[in-house]
Design a protein around this motif. Structure first.
Motif, PDB file in Angstrom:
ATOM      1  N   ALA A  72      -2.845 -10.723  -6.818  1.00  0.00           N
ATOM      2  CA  ALA A  72      -3.149  -9.343  -6.455  1.00  0.00           C
ATOM      3  C   ALA A  72      -4.305  -9.274  -5.467  1.00  0.00           C
ATOM      4  CB  ALA A  72      -3.478  -8.535  -7.712  1.00  0.00           C
ATOM      5  N   GLY A  73      -5.266 -10.166  -5.624  1.00  0.00           N
ATOM      6  CA  GLY A  73      -6.363 -10.213  -4.665  1.00  0.00           C
ATOM      7  C   GLY A  73      -5.877 -10.543  -3.272  1.00  0.00           C
ATOM      8  N   PHE A  74      -4.830 -11.377  -3.191  1.00  0.00           N
ATOM      9  CA  PHE A  74      -4.249 -11.711  -1.897  1.00  0.00           C
ATOM     10  C   PHE A  74      -3.431 -10.544  -1.348  1.00  0.00           C
ATOM     11  CE2 PHE A  74      -5.000 -15.772  -3.931  1.00  0.00           C
ATOM     12  CZ  PHE A  74      -5.553 -16.516  -2.912  1.00  0.00           C
ATOM     13  N   ALA A  75      -2.777  -9.814  -2.244  1.00  0.00           N
ATOM     14  CA  ALA A  75      -1.907  -8.725  -1.812  1.00  0.00           C
ATOM     15  C   ALA A  75      -2.667  -7.653  -1.036  1.00  0.00           C
ATOM     16  CB  ALA A  75      -1.208  -8.104  -3.022  1.00  0.00           C
ATOM     17  N   VAL A  76      -3.916  -7.396  -1.414  1.00  0.00           N
ATOM     18  CA  VAL A  76      -4.668  -6.334  -0.744  1.00  0.00           C
ATOM     19  C   VAL A  76      -5.503  -6.839   0.427  1.00  0.00           C
ATOM     20  CG1 VAL A  76      -4.772  -4.934  -2.835  1.00  0.00           C
ATOM     21  CG2 VAL A  76      -6.640  -6.518  -2.333  1.00  0.00           C
ATOM     22  N   ARG A  77      -5.499  -8.139   0.664  1.00  0.00           N
ATOM     23  CA  ARG A  77      -6.295  -8.660   1.773  1.00  0.00           C
ATOM     24  C   ARG A  77      -5.932  -8.036   3.116  1.00  0.00           C
ATOM     25  NH1 ARG A  77      -6.682 -15.144   1.004  1.00  0.00           N
ATOM     26  NH2 ARG A  77      -6.995 -14.976   3.258  1.00  0.00           N
ATOM     27  N   PRO A  78      -4.648  -7.832   3.439  1.00  0.00           N
ATOM     28  CA  PRO A  78      -4.347  -7.178   4.722  1.00  0.00           C
ATOM     29  C   PRO A  78      -4.924  -5.766   4.836  1.00  0.00           C
ATOM     30  CG  PRO A  78      -2.404  -8.298   3.881  1.00  0.00           C
ATOM     31  CD  PRO A  78      -3.426  -8.321   2.776  1.00  0.00           C
ATOM     32  N   PHE A  79      -5.016  -5.055   3.716  1.00  0.00           N
ATOM     33  CA  PHE A  79      -5.585  -3.704   3.757  1.00  0.00           C
ATOM     34  C   PHE A  79      -7.095  -3.775   4.001  1.00  0.00           C
ATOM     35  CE2 PHE A  79      -1.810  -3.575   1.048  1.00  0.00           C
ATOM     36  CZ  PHE A  79      -1.054  -2.637   1.749  1.00  0.00           C
ATOM     37  N   GLY A  80      -7.739  -4.793   3.425  1.00  0.00           N
ATOM     38  CA  GLY A  80      -9.144  -5.021   3.748  1.00  0.00           C
ATOM     39  C   GLY A  80      -9.326  -5.381   5.208  1.00  0.00           C
ATOM     40  N   ALA A  81      -8.349  -6.128   5.753  1.00  0.00           N
ATOM     41  CA  ALA A  81      -8.403  -6.488   7.168  1.00  0.00           C
ATOM     42  C   ALA A  81      -8.350  -5.245   8.049  1.00  0.00           C
ATOM     43  CB  ALA A  81      -7.250  -7.434   7.505  1.00  0.00           C
ATOM     44  N   LEU A  82      -7.487  -4.295   7.695  1.00  0.00           N
ATOM     45  CA  LEU A  82      -7.381  -3.063   8.470  1.00  0.00           C
ATOM     46  C   LEU A  82      -8.657  -2.228   8.356  1.00  0.00           C
ATOM     47  CD1 LEU A  82      -3.722  -1.980   7.582  1.00  0.00           C
ATOM     48  CD2 LEU A  82      -4.528  -2.946   9.736  1.00  0.00           C
ATOM     49  N   LEU A  83      -9.145  -2.082   7.120  1.00  0.00           N
ATOM     50  CA  LEU A  83     -10.325  -1.253   6.885  1.00  0.00           C
ATOM     51  C   LEU A  83     -11.554  -1.816   7.585  1.00  0.00           C
ATOM     52  CD1 LEU A  83     -11.766   1.065   5.362  1.00  0.00           C
ATOM     53  CD2 LEU A  83     -12.049  -0.534   3.439  1.00  0.00           C
ATOM     54  N   PHE A  84     -11.893  -3.052   7.271  1.00  0.00           N
ATOM     55  CA  PHE A  84     -13.117  -3.633   7.810  1.00  0.00           C
ATOM     56  C   PHE A  84     -12.942  -4.103   9.255  1.00  0.00           C
ATOM     57  CE2 PHE A  84     -13.686  -4.209   3.171  1.00  0.00           C
ATOM     58  CZ  PHE A  84     -14.851  -3.488   3.029  1.00  0.00           C
ATOM     59  N   GLY A  85     -11.702  -4.450   9.642  1.00  0.00           N
ATOM     60  CA  GLY A  85     -11.461  -4.795  11.032  1.00  0.00           C
ATOM     61  C   GLY A  85     -11.743  -3.622  11.944  1.00  0.00           C
ATOM     62  N   SER A  86     -11.332  -2.428  11.512  1.00  0.00           N
ATOM     63  CA  SER A  86     -11.612  -1.224  12.298  1.00  0.00           C
ATOM     64  C   SER A  86     -13.112  -0.976  12.418  1.00  0.00           C
ATOM     65  CB  SER A  86     -10.932  -0.013  11.636  1.00  0.00           C
ATOM     66  OG  SER A  86     -11.232   1.173  12.333  1.00  0.00           O
ATOM     67  N   PHE A  87     -13.820  -1.129  11.288  1.00  0.00           N
ATOM     68  CA  PHE A  87     -15.286  -0.962  11.331  1.00  0.00           C
ATOM     69  C   PHE A  87     -15.914  -2.003  12.259  1.00  0.00           C
ATOM     70  CE2 PHE A  87     -15.276   0.844   6.739  1.00  0.00           C
ATOM     71  CZ  PHE A  87     -14.915   2.080   7.226  1.00  0.00           C
ATOM     72  N   GLY A  88     -15.433  -3.242  12.168  1.00  0.00           N
ATOM     73  CA  GLY A  88     -16.007  -4.311  12.974  1.00  0.00           C
ATOM     74  C   GLY A  88     -15.830  -4.097  14.458  1.00  0.00           C
ATOM     75  N   ASP A  89     -14.700  -3.497  14.859  1.00  0.00           N
ATOM     76  CA  ASP A  89     -14.466  -3.229  16.279  1.00  0.00           C
ATOM     77  C   ASP A  89     -15.183  -1.969  16.755  1.00  0.00           C
ATOM     78  OD1 ASP A  89     -12.900  -5.429  17.014  1.00  0.00           O
ATOM     79  OD2 ASP A  89     -11.084  -4.512  16.205  1.00  0.00           O
TER      80      ASP A  89
END
Length: 539
Positions: A72-89
């Motif tokens: 389950a921790g792996f399943a939500v990793r892409p959503f973390g990528a979208l959330l924090f990736g947007s902040f990072g950019d």
């Protein structure tokens, strides 16, 4: 058909690595090691504490449930990528991946404080899953930030080498978690460790969190990001620009299916499924397995740096494709070798007295029989039910009707099936060699991947664009390797059948990557002109 080619200016080769670059690599890598330690503690301990957080009864179902929570921790990793990736950019790399490590550390410490199912009932798995999801979201933002940050500090011609240090952190995080667990296990009884001692490695994360935050507060923002920020060229909507633009979306999909999905399954097969296989299937004691894994990881880790540096000279693609091809061709022989050298008694019994399950859909008795055999690590074949007999188990020349655990145990004992691997018959050197080969496959596919992904995308959307395919490939395709492989083994009775999943995915990556992906290692990542000016898609 779509082919990704690169038409990029060649960066001049820089001087030797300088002190600021070393500091960035060290600080970023240290924090990322601690974050991987936090994330992988659960996987390392799932076989021990899984039964404490789920309803008692079927132990195989409990193990699968704990592995599903791990997944389950792996399943939500892409959503973390979208959330924090947007902040990072939008706001920068430094502060974004500072936030991710705080979330990860807090979630890990709290996992060590969750009461068991016996104490609070269903709230136990709810809390455990919630904290695991928080870890997954945090890790989804961590890796892309760290890799981008290091690559944007690295001198020209050194991105593969510089980012390869980040690539070592996942392996070193596993080593650290195994060492801490091993120390705890060796200093208390098995009963105490199962009851409460497993919590200690989680609680120690509080110390690692403090160190990580201190180190990252000392870092400065990426100079490449600062440059476009000063020029007012940062993206106002990095997710829309990354994933609704048809051209950029093609690049994302090629990166996923031609590289990252294959890298993910190779990574988790070599460094995680091998551990599960040795403990759960071959029944080798945990101290021996942890020792083998730690030694093989330490031997293999320098190859991350070797292949990262080599990718700066010959390119990323050749190295990754070699790793995929070797995995497809050799996984089954390697795991058969692990059986031969770690538990030869099981191999001999399987040949001399094969187990066959003659069954129809007989409900609980059939499930109980398969659960019993899977728990014992006994390979078996399926066959159609015999007339008027819904369940018959053949163990060599002995046939047992229905399900009876005691009768099964006696029959397996008479057929020389070992209840555990015999330490006197283990070939430690050959097992370590085979495990090291698996780790070297990991280094082939993983060492160049960070630099490859960074080079695919322009600065203004780099964090978002590279993070999503990475975490789909590793979080979904790779992270579920233990669960899918274990479920396939239980369903088929073939202890090697679970390997077909990573072999198929790695094979797809080899074909797609070989045909459609071209090299990126000469691209000038400091230029943030329209990406179509750097790469073209041929149809």
């Amino acid at each position: 058909m779509t082919t990704l080619t690169t038409q990029a200016p060649v960066e001049p080769q820089g001087a030797a690595i300088h002190s600021e670059e070393r500091r960035v690599i060290l600080a970023s890598s240290l924090g990322t090691v601690f974050e991987w330690y936090d994330f992988y503690l659960y996987g390392s301990l799932a076989v021990f504490f899984g039964k404490l957080f789920f309803p008692p009864g079927n132990e195989t179902a409990g193990l699968l449930a704990s592995l599903a929570t791990f997944g389950a921790g792996f399943a939500v990793r892409p959503f973390g990528a979208l959330l924090f990736g947007s902040f990072g950019d939008k706001i920068g790399r430094k502060y974004t991946f500072l936030v991710t490590i705080v979330i990860m550390g807090l979630a890990t410490v709290l996992t060590g404080l969750v009461p068991t199912f016996a104490s609070i009932g269903w709230w136990a798995p709810v809390l455990l899953v919630s904290l695991r999801l928080a870890q997954g979201l945090a890790l989804g933002g961590e890796y892309g930030g760290a890799a981008t940050y290091v690559a944007e500090h690295a001198g020209s011609g050194r991105r593969g080498y510089a980012t390869s240090w980040i690539q070592t952190t996942a392996t070193l995080g596993i080593v650290l978690s195994l060492v801490v667990i091993l120390i705890c296990r060796l200093n208390m009884s098995a009963e105490d460790f199962s009851a409460w001692g497993w919590r200690i490695p989680f609680l120690l994360s509080a110390v690692l969190l403090g160190v990580s935050v201190y180190v990252r507060l000392k870092l400065q923002e990426s100079p490449v990001f600062n440059a476009i920020k000063v020029q007012g060229k940062t993206s106002k909507a990095p997710l829309r620009e990354s994933f609704t633009n048809g051209y950029n979306l093609k690049i994302v999909l090629l990166a996923l299916f031609g590289a990252v999905a294959g890298e993910g399954v190779v990574w988790y097969t070599g460094q995680y499924y091998a551990l599960f296989f040795l403990i759960s299937v071959l029944k080798v004691d945990y101290v021996t397995v942890y020792t083998w894994i730690i030694i093989s990881l330490l031997i293999g880790t320098p190859f991350f740096i070797l292949f990262g540096a080599l990718s700066d000279r010959i390119g990323r693609k050749k190295i990754m494709m070699l790793g995929f091809l070797l995995a497809v061709l050799t996984y089954i022989p390697i795991f058969q070798g692990l059986t031969h050298y770690a538990n030869p008694g099981l191999e001999e019994a399987t040949v001399a007295n094969p187990v066959i399950v003659f069954a129809s859909d007989c409900g609980k008795p059939c499930d109980s029989a398969r659960d019993f055999l899977a728990k014992r690590g006994v390979p078996y074949r399926h066959a159609d039910a015999k007339p008027n007999e819904p369940l018959v188990i053949s163990i060599g020349a002995t046939e047992v009707k229905g399900f009876d655990a005691e009768v099964y145990s006696n029959a397996l004992k008479a057929a020389d099936y070992p209840t555990a691997a015999d330490p006197a018959r283990m070939n430690h050197g050959m097992v370590i060699l085979l495990l090291t080969i698996l780790v070297i496959y990991v280094t082939l596919v993983y060492a160049p991947i960070a630099a490859f992904l960074v080079e695919l995308f322009p600065t203004r959307i780099r964090y978002s664009s590279m993070s999503l395919p990475y975490h789909i490939g590793n979080g979904w395709f790779g992270g579920f390797v233990p669960l899918i492989a274990t479920a396939v083994v239980v369903a088929t009775g073939n202890i090697y059948a679970g390997l077909y999943y990573p072999m198929i995915v790695a094979g797809i990556a080899f074909v797609v990557g070989s045909l459609f992906i071209r090299e990126t290692f000469r691209r000038d990542i400091t230029s943030d002109s329209d990406y179509a000016g750097h790469a073209k898609v041929k149809t």
